[in-house]
Enzyme design. Structure first.
Site, PDB file in Angstrom:
ATOM      1  CD  GLU A 122      40.737  40.345  40.484  1.00 10.75           C
ATOM      2  OE1 GLU A 122      41.200  41.391  41.825  1.00 10.75           O
ATOM      3  OE2 GLU A 122      41.867  41.032  40.395  1.00 10.75           O
ATOM      4  CG  ASP A 123      37.709  39.039  38.139  1.00 12.50           C
ATOM      5  OD1 ASP A 123      38.351  39.315  37.165  1.00 12.50           O
ATOM      6  OD2 ASP A 123      37.113  37.223  37.957  1.00 12.50           O
TER       7      ASP A 123
END
Ligand code: MN
Length: 725
Positions: free
Chosen positions: A98-99
């Site tokens: 996700e990051d």
């Protein structure tokens, strides 16, 4: 990291033990792991940590601390539940897809497919956004989350993730904290409850309560403190009495005072409309013993010590709660009539009550003896595991048990639609509205255009694309699963069939009336009404449908209508000097081409009325026509219209020598002639040759001849024949 325990606006009630200051340190995590994992497994967890730390390098949380503190803290929570090392590795890596730049494939290579799947699963849940405030929608959203996770551990990681975010909520702006707290109460705490993970559920509730209603939380916690201070002496007295009695009866049990959680007090005050004094004034404690037998004996002893309050005894050992919780509950009249709540359970039940489904991984390790698993359901699951013998298969069973047979989809506006598993986009369209279903052409699923028979997955956003001209198609009935879609399509097709039958019926009747030189439109109203009365029909359309569907003969109707006009000059049934009925091939459902002989333009054809379903067109000489010529009323002359623009299905049998790739060669030759293959059936006759039956589309006989020539030209083809029926 701010130690939130010292912050008075946060509850100091911690259920998963670890020194506050160390929760995010990998060293603390590793120490905790030493108590239950193998050295190699701990090394793997550390390897995941090194990767995660590097991936998140330079990123900071809102609080200013290094980002990696968060995933380590999440893993620490899961270590408290004694989850397996792969789950912990995935927890440490849970935000890297996700990051950071990290791809799923990379995790698969560096770690394994299982870990990559877990991380990917958590990322997918992170994408889900819940906006509605309706209770029913919250319930659906929870089910959607469960249905989306292929592995229960994905949910457990997500719960731990949310728990750590709630613990560090203080740094958020108040309205954002409130939103997150509300979502936690509506979505995450109930999921934790469903999975029986009470430690997480209770802490989520306390933290959310504090963040959502800070004032009420503060007032209530002050009130509880005061009440406890006033009662301290009495409480000690009861606890001593209980302990003394257990010793007298030679029952070994651990007596624990139970903190009443603020959120549960608050909830009771609201739902039962009781004042604080009547709820918080209850002293509660828990007795944990060795086995079930001891549970009931302790119960007897307690009922002997103080009188039980009638109607409050509950046996959740004999009948566990649906999330697997087991315990005996009773309420006693303590000294001065003060109510005393008691829970009695075994050690295994206590573990189950705290960790729920996570207890599975606890029981899996050999070091912990598998005592009677607390929940009936966990027990049956463990049984399945024994039989399955394989952890993956076990998790499949868990999934089947936990997750519903439904698909949860978003509309573009964020509404959640619940459909049975296996539903297609057409089912979705009809679930939105029958008009949407009747006019759908395709759909955008998470921004990709997909055909209508696609079966979407939980969590996807579906936007149906409609067109005014679009109509339900018969073939949809092959893939829709909902009753609503099925009946709507049927109803629509019935309408359509009726409209087509009217058109055919009118053509048939006019064709007959031509012998008298009139058309239906020229006939007088009273005459037609007289006919309708005679036939007991309501409208002319009903009559035309009757004719179009083959229930009534056009010739007889025409004779009836003309009876007065030209008496004695009626044309004979067998005199067939009329123009043949011209066919386009696109007449729809009331004109069908027989499957036995599959006529195509250029073939000599004959039409036969079959009662109720309209006209069936055969090739002349089709054996299935049989002796219908004797029943001349039933058949009519039909012919192809000129310059048709349609595709017709016909059947070919190709005999080939058995050679590698021969089917592909023939198929390629068919495609090269701009013909579609609708179906193939291969029949091997001996080792040397085979027959292949193709169902292909052609425009007419010329096209077919060209196609046959092309196939015959292939080296391994022995013979090509059109199937006669
Ligand atoms: Mn996270």
């Amino acid at each position: 990291m701010p130690d939130t325990a010292t912050d008075s606006s946060q509850p100091d009630y911690r259920l998963i033990d670890a020194p506050q200051s160390a929760r995010f340190l990998v060293s603390d995590l590793l120490v905790c792991l030493e108590s239950y994992l193998e050295p190699q497994q701990i090394r793997d967890v550390y390897r995941a940590y090194l990767f995660g730390a590097e991936a998140h390098e330079g990123q900071k949380r809102l609080s200013g601390e290094p980002y990696i503190y968060h995933p380590v803290a999440v893993a620490r929570i899961l270590a408290g539940l004694r989850l397996d090392h792969k789950c912990l590795m995935a927890a440490i890596l849970h935000d890297v897809i996700e990051d950071t730049e990290t791809q799923k494939e990379q995790l698969e290579k560096l770690f394994d497919a299982e870990i990559a799947e877990l991380v990917d699963g958590v990322s997918k849940l992170t994408h889900l956004k819940f906006s509605s405030h309706e209770e029913a929608q919250a319930a659906n959203f929870r089910k959607m989350m469960l249905a989306m996770a292929k592995d229960v551990r994905v949910i457990i990681i997500k719960l731990a993730d949310r728990l750590h975010n709630m613990r560090t909520l203080g740094v958020m702006r108040p309205e954002k904290s409130r939103r997150i707290a509300r979502e936690t109460l509506e979505i995450y705490a109930p999921i934790a409850n469903r999975l029986g993970i009470n430690t997480i559920r209770m802490e989520l509730e306390e933290l959310s309560f504090a963040a959502y209603w800070p004032m009420r939380f503060r007032i209530l916690s002050q009130a509880v403190k005061t009440a406890r201070g006033n009662r301290n002496e009495l409480i000690n007295k009861i606890e001593k009495a209980v302990n003394r009695r257990l010793t007298q009866e030679d029952l070994a049990g651990e007596v624990m005072g139970r903190e009443k959680r603020l959120y549960s007090i608050y909830r009771k005050m609201r739902s039962k409309k009781l004042p604080f004094s009547e709820i918080a004034d209850v002293y509660a404690f828990r007795i944990v013993v060795e086995n079930v037998d001891a549970c009931y004996r302790v119960l007897g002893v307690m009922h002997n010590l103080y009188k039980p309050v009638p109607g409050h005894f509950k046996d959740y050992i004999a009948i566990p709660k649906s999330n697997g919780y087991q315990s005996l509950h009773t309420v006693l009249f303590g000294p001065h009539g003060m109510p005393v709540e008691i829970q009695i359970r075994t050690r295994a039940m206590n573990t189950m009550a705290e960790t729920g489904i996570a207890a599975h991984w606890l029981y899996k390790s050999d070091t912990v003896e598998c005592q009677q698993p607390a929940a009936e359901w966990l027990q049956s699951l463990l049984e399945m595991q024994k039989n399955a013998g394989d952890s993956m298969e076990f998790l499949e069973h868990v999934k089947v048990d936990l997750f519903s047979d439904e698909v949860y989809l978003f509309t573009p506006k964020g509404r959640i639609m619940v459909l049975p598993k296996g539903s297609s986009l057409v089912d979705f369209a009809y679930a939105v509205h029958s008009d949407v279903g009747n006019h759908c052409v395709m759909a955008r699923v998470d921004h990709h255009l997909l055909p209508l028979k696609t079966r979407p997955y939980s969590g996807q956003t579906v936007e149906i694309i409609t067109s005014e001209q679009a109509q339900p198609h018969l073939s949809w009935l092959n893939f829709v699963v909902t009753g609503k879609a099925r009946s709507a399509i049927r109803a629509h097709l019935k309408q359509l069939k009726r409209r087509e039958a009217v058109i055919l019926g009118e053509r048939m009747l006019n064709r007959e009336l031509e012998s008298w030189g009139v058309t239906l439109q020229q006939l007088e109203k009273p005459l037609l009404q007289h006919l309708l009365d005679e036939y007991k029909l309501r409208a002319i359309d009903d009559l035309l449908v009757e004719i179009g569907l083959g229930n009534r003969m056009a010739l007889l109707v025409a004779r009836w209508l003309m009876a007065d006009k030209e008496e004695g000059e009626l044309p004979e049934v067998k005199e067939r000097h009329k123009e043949p009925l011209l066919l386009k091939g696109t007449e729809g459902m009331v004109v069908r081409f027989a499957k036995c002989c599959r006529p195509i333009p250029g073939d000599g054809i004959t039409g036969v009325f079959s009662r109720g379903s309209g006209l069936v067109v055969h090739r002349q000489g089709c054996p299935n026509l049989g002796d219908f010529h004797k029943n001349a009323e039933n058949w009519i002359d039909v012919q192809w219209e000129k310059d048709l623009d349609a595709e017709f299905k016909t059947a070919l049998r190709v005999d080939v020598g058995n050679r590698r790739g021969v089917l592909a060669t023939v198929a390629a030759a068919i495609s090269a002639q701009e013909s579609n293959i609708e179906n193939v059936f291969v029949e091997e006759r001996d080792g040397v040759s085979s027959s292949i039956d193709f169902l292909v589309t052609v425009r007419d006989r010329q096209h077919l001849a060209k196609l046959i020539r092309a196939i015959k030209a292939l080296p391994s083809v022995i013979r090509v024949q059109r199937n006669k029926g």
